[in-house]
Scaffold this active site. Structure first.
Site, PDB file in Angstrom:
ATOM      1  N   GLU A 151      13.128  -5.303   2.453  1.00 37.62           N
ATOM      2  CA  GLU A 151      13.670  -6.574   2.944  1.00 37.62           C
ATOM      3  C   GLU A 151      12.556  -7.499   3.426  1.00 37.62           C
ATOM      4  O   GLU A 151      12.645  -8.722   3.275  1.00 37.62           O
ATOM      5  CB  GLU A 151      14.671  -6.313   4.078  1.00 37.62           C
ATOM      6  CG  GLU A 151      15.963  -5.642   3.620  1.00 37.62           C
ATOM      7  CD  GLU A 151      16.661  -6.438   2.534  1.00 37.62           C
ATOM      8  OE1 GLU A 151      16.714  -7.685   2.643  1.00 37.62           O
ATOM      9  OE2 GLU A 151      17.136  -5.820   1.562  1.00 37.62           O
ATOM     10  N   SER A 237      -3.048   1.794  -9.340  1.00 43.36           N
ATOM     11  CA  SER A 237      -1.988   1.188 -10.148  1.00 43.36           C
ATOM     12  C   SER A 237      -1.929   1.675 -11.590  1.00 43.36           C
ATOM     13  O   SER A 237      -0.844   1.920 -12.121  1.00 43.36           O
ATOM     14  CB  SER A 237      -2.113  -0.342 -10.132  1.00 43.36           C
ATOM     15  OG  SER A 237      -1.751  -0.850  -8.878  1.00 43.36           O
ATOM     16  N   HIS A 366      12.802  -0.531  -9.982  1.00 47.17           N
ATOM     17  CA  HIS A 366      11.458   0.027 -10.169  1.00 47.17           C
ATOM     18  C   HIS A 366      10.516  -0.476  -9.082  1.00 47.17           C
ATOM     19  O   HIS A 366       9.726   0.289  -8.521  1.00 47.17           O
ATOM     20  CB  HIS A 366      10.913  -0.356 -11.542  1.00 47.17           C
ATOM     21  CG  HIS A 366       9.495   0.084 -11.756  1.00 47.17           C
ATOM     22  ND1 HIS A 366       9.163   1.408 -12.004  1.00 47.17           N
ATOM     23  CD2 HIS A 366       8.324  -0.605 -11.742  1.00 47.17           C
ATOM     24  CE1 HIS A 366       7.850   1.503 -12.134  1.00 47.17           C
ATOM     25  NE2 HIS A 366       7.316   0.295 -11.973  1.00 47.17           N
ATOM     26  N   SER A 367      10.587  -1.739  -8.780  1.00 45.40           N
ATOM     27  CA  SER A 367       9.811  -2.343  -7.711  1.00 45.40           C
ATOM     28  C   SER A 367      10.505  -3.635  -7.317  1.00 45.40           C
ATOM     29  O   SER A 367      11.563  -3.977  -7.843  1.00 45.40           O
ATOM     30  CB  SER A 367       8.367  -2.631  -8.166  1.00 45.40           C
ATOM     31  OG  SER A 367       8.352  -3.708  -9.099  1.00 45.40           O
TER      32      SER A 367
END
Length: 474
Positions: A151, A237, A366-367
């Site tokens: 959030e 990443s 996923h993200s």
């Protein structure tokens, strides 16, 4: 690179039983074959590992393994064999190809059913009250942290976030089964491992906000955690690059005769990367004490497992590379705990790699850059979120044991929420790293071109100060 990791670390000192029932819920029944079997071990055994065809050089000779499904294509009556590097190869006059898939899918080990009841007839090591309650506590903390930080990103307070929603049992139960001496090479949904090892909520918040208290000095994206203190390598990443690095680190532990192993995580999508295959083969050949944990959550971003591979998931790949392997129910914290605990014992005492495929489901997107409702149904998500939730399953079990109550739940959640909100407030107020840190930690002494770039950037900022953040010290 893997050998380099091994060298650097050295320099620094360094689970067929019976089938109880079948799962037919997508996405794991979408292979055009039979649905997954849920394996329940008989009282005489706890875990079943697929054992590689070739024995470890370090394993006792008396350890023999039956491979009926995998060697049925041999004509056992043929006395001739070909002497070949690696062992004798039986010869046959039958022109027969190895089938592309087994008649039966590899079963999935579980201890608790979806309602938190132990599977009837199963036998598993008793988990203590302390460990069980701690696992549930950390799973709740992880879920709440993910929700609040997610959030915060939606409010524009941090730039990016990845949750472990629906997969909390894998990292938390794995951490509980390991020791703090075991080295972790994560992917990016394993922050539960750090949480278990003592990484504070403030440390999580500092990294996500990239302030001067962030160990990465603000140079990494949010959720790219790392901690030398907790033997947790920094998240990277690029997909699967951590796999061969983990093997190199494990080989270092083996050379130093350390009583520890390396654990590395990868998703089902990452198993298609070349580094995954190279890493497994490297580990098998060097007999490195490394545990590969694949979180098969059904989706590699928008690619379902039915389009990711045609094999029976990930677990069968271990046999191909000569690695002992197992498939576990990743939403069953006790199954994960037992599986990883047994895997660690084998990895450390026998000096061998182990492959663990944990079947779970990515409930979240996923993200924060993804909207998963564009490629999968809300009904599918809701099914796994509410009916197969790993936290609900473990909570029911600890409650049945008299170790948890509604009062405990309320107190825990109120406390965690308060701590999280305070951590975010502190992280937001903490100063950002100075501009000079942008050019540090690459070379021992800044190179000429880096010095030129820094000078050029500072001049540009002076001319266009209004276009640059005012909270970054120059």
């Amino acid at each position: 690179m893997a050998f380099r990791v091994a060298h650097n670390l050295k320099g620094k000192g360094g689970l067929l039983g019976r089938l109880l029932k079948f799962c037919s819920i997508n996405p794991f029944g979408e292979f055009g074959r039979k649905p997954l079997a849920v394996y329940v071990p008989p009282p005489s055994c706890s875990l079943f590992f697929i054992v590689s065809r070739f024995q470890s050089l370090n394993a006792p000779k008396q350890q023999q393994v039956e491979e009926e499904q995998h060697t049925s294509y041999y004509n056992q009556d043929e006395p001739e064999a070909l002497e070949f590097p690696g062992g004798m190869v039986p010869l046959t006059s039958d022109l027969r190809f190895i089938t592309e898939c087994l008649d039966k899918r590899v079963p999935c080990y579980r201890v608790l059913d979806d309602n938190g009841h132990p599977i009837r007839g199963s036998s598993f090591p008793q988990v203590t009250k302390e460990v069980a309650v701690q696992m549930y506590n950390k799973m709740v903390t992880l879920q709440m942290m993910d929700s609040i930080f997610y959030e915060a990103q939606r409010q524009g307070r941090i730039s990016f976030y990845v949750t472990a929603s629906g997969e909390e049992a894998i990292s938390i139960a794995s951490a509980a089964a390991l020791t703090t001496d075991d080295i972790v090479f994560p992917q990016y949904r394993e922050h539960g491992m750090l949480l278990w090892r003592g990484f504070t909520l403030q440390e999580f918040a500092d990294q996500c906000f990239g302030n001067k208290s962030d160990y990465g000095k603000g140079k990494q994206m949010p959720i790219h955690y790392g901690s030398n203190k907790h033997n947790y390598f920094t998240v990277s990443s690029p997909i699967a690059t951590q796999i061969p690095q983990a093997v190199g680190a494990a080989y270092s532990l083996k050379m130093d005769k350390k009583d520890a192993c390396v654990v590395t995580f990868v998703g089902d999508g990452g198993s298609s990367e070349g580094d995954f295959h190279a890493g497994l083969n490297f580990a098998a050949v060097t007999e490195a004490p490394v545990i590969f944990i694949c979180r098969n959550n059904g989706w590699a971003i928008s690619t379902p497992v039915s389009e990711q591979f045609r094999s029976d998931g990930i677990v069968v790949r271990g046999h191909a590379y000569g690695i002992r392997s197992i498939r576990v129910d990743g939403n069953d914290a006790l199954a994960v705990y037992n599986g990883i605990r047994a895997a660690r014992e084998m990895a450390v005492t026998e000096r061998r790699p182990i492959l663990v495929e944990a079947l779970t489901y990515r409930v979240g997107h996923h993200s924060t850059s993804d909207d998963s409702t564009k490629y999968r149904s809300v009904d599918e998500i809701e099914h796994w979120k509410y009916l197969r939730n790993p936290m609900n399953r473990l909570r029911k079990w600890v409650e049945m044991n008299g170790w948890w109550s509604n009062e405990d739940e309320l107190e825990l959640r109120n406390s965690i929420k308060k701590q999280l909100l305070q951590a975010i407030q502190v992280a937001e107020r903490t100063e950002k790293p100075p501009l000079a840190e942008l050019f540090n930690d690459v070379y021992d002494h800044p190179t000429d071109n880096l010095q030129e770039q820094e000078s050029s950037l500072r001049e540009t900022i002076k001319r266009h100060r209004q276009d640059y953040p005012s909270d970054i010290p120059l």
